[in-house]
Design a protein around this motif. Structure first.
Motif, mmCIF file in Angstrom:
data_model
loop_
_atom_site.group_PDB
_atom_site.id
_atom_site.type_symbol
_atom_site.label_atom_id
_atom_site.label_comp_id
_atom_site.label_asym_id
_atom_site.label_seq_id
_atom_site.Cartn_x
_atom_site.Cartn_y
_atom_site.Cartn_z
ATOM 1 N N LEU A 65 22.544 61.224 78.466
ATOM 2 C CA LEU A 65 22.728 61.691 77.087
ATOM 3 C C LEU A 65 24.139 62.237 76.870
ATOM 4 O O LEU A 65 24.739 62.032 75.809
ATOM 5 C CB LEU A 65 21.676 62.738 76.730
ATOM 6 N N GLN A 66 24.683 62.926 77.864
ATOM 7 C CA GLN A 66 26.041 63.429 77.736
ATOM 8 C C GLN A 66 27.049 62.286 77.664
ATOM 9 O O GLN A 66 28.018 62.348 76.909
ATOM 10 C CB GLN A 66 26.379 64.367 78.905
ATOM 11 N N GLU A 97 26.366 59.288 76.466
ATOM 12 C CA GLU A 97 26.186 58.704 75.138
ATOM 13 C C GLU A 97 26.885 59.550 74.087
ATOM 14 O O GLU A 97 27.523 59.018 73.175
ATOM 15 C CB GLU A 97 24.702 58.561 74.806
ATOM 16 N N GLU A 98 26.769 60.868 74.211
ATOM 17 C CA GLU A 98 27.425 61.763 73.255
ATOM 18 C C GLU A 98 28.938 61.582 73.302
ATOM 19 O O GLU A 98 29.595 61.484 72.264
ATOM 20 C CB GLU A 98 27.063 63.217 73.555
ATOM 21 N N THR A 145 31.222 60.246 70.243
ATOM 22 C CA THR A 145 32.334 61.067 69.768
ATOM 23 C C THR A 145 33.623 60.254 69.780
ATOM 24 O O THR A 145 34.409 60.308 68.831
ATOM 25 C CB THR A 145 32.480 62.321 70.643
ATOM 26 N N GLN A 192 20.535 58.950 63.647
ATOM 27 C CA GLN A 192 21.362 59.544 64.702
ATOM 28 C C GLN A 192 22.838 59.539 64.330
ATOM 29 O O GLN A 192 23.550 60.505 64.578
ATOM 30 C CB GLN A 192 21.157 58.803 66.026
ATOM 31 N N ASN A 217 25.129 62.798 64.060
ATOM 32 C CA ASN A 217 26.377 62.896 64.823
ATOM 33 C C ASN A 217 27.569 63.157 63.910
ATOM 34 O O ASN A 217 28.447 63.950 64.234
ATOM 35 C CB ASN A 217 26.619 61.614 65.623
ATOM 36 N N GLU A 234 27.445 66.723 62.767
ATOM 37 C CA GLU A 234 27.872 67.612 63.846
ATOM 38 C C GLU A 234 29.376 67.546 64.051
ATOM 39 O O GLU A 234 30.007 68.550 64.376
ATOM 40 C CB GLU A 234 27.124 67.279 65.141
ATOM 41 N N SER A 235 29.958 66.385 63.819
ATOM 42 C CA SER A 235 31.404 66.247 63.888
ATOM 43 C C SER A 235 32.070 67.091 62.796
ATOM 44 O O SER A 235 33.079 67.750 63.029
ATOM 45 C CB SER A 235 31.795 64.778 63.738
#
Length: 182
Positions: free
Chosen positions: A38-39, A41-42, A46, A138, A142, A145-146
């Motif tokens: 998951l990290q 993918e994040e 980003t 998603q 994202n 969150e950005s």
């Protein structure tokens, strides 16, 4: 004879505890691996967002930046960087209308409301008002969150829900310095 059944019971408890402990460790390893995925993918998402924002100003934003930078103009024998702007377009190519960044569209939608909004509500409104744009839930989260990370949107939590509100221009602070007042 009572000591024999007690020791048998004790050994079963010890075996069960050892088995449970091993299962717990196995699940911890699985979860650690999932967190790592998951990290990754994040980080990838980003990077994609930052690249999309960086290359938005290119003449043909629908094409990857590598093809724009290495593309040569016919008859001139030299490479033209996509950032300088091309004076010519391919024959028969139509200019596509450029869309604003998803973050800017989401920010405009947020500014149209007085109360905090869920990411799902924002996405539903986006699909309604901009049917040509169909980001996944998603991608919307994202992007929001950005915007939070950039200080353009405020995130609040209510129970298990995350709500978003736009920051006023005077509130827009690029990054916290880490100093805590009081």
């Amino acid at each position: 004879m009572t000591s024999r059944p007690a020791s048998s019971l004790r050994s079963r408890y010890v075996e069960q505890a050892a088995s449970d402990l091993e299962e717990n460790r196995r699940r911890q390893r699985e979860l650690t691996e999932k967190i790592a995925v998951l990290q990754q993918e994040e980080a990838l998402l980003t990077d994609i967002l930052s690249l999309a924002e960086r290359y938005e100003g290119l003449p043909d934003a629908s094409r990857p930046p590598a093809t724009l930078q290495s593309e040569s103009v016919p008859g001139q024998g030299r490479h033209v960087s996509g950032r300088q702007g091309r004076g010519t377009t391919r024959p028969g190519a139509e200019e596509k209308p450029r869309h604003p960044l998803l973050g800017d569209v989401l920010l405009d939608l947020l500014r149209g409301h007085d109360e905090p909004r869920l990411a799902k509500e924002i996405r539903d409104e986006l699909l309604e008002k901009h049917p040509d744009r169909t980001p996944t839930p998603q991608v919307v989260r994202n992007t929001l969150e950005s915007l939070v990370a950039k200080g353009r949107v405020r995130r609040t939590r209510q129970r298990r829900s995350v709500l978003y509100t736009p920051r006023e221009p005077e509130e827009h602070v690029p990054a916290e310095t880490g100093a805590v007042a009081g």
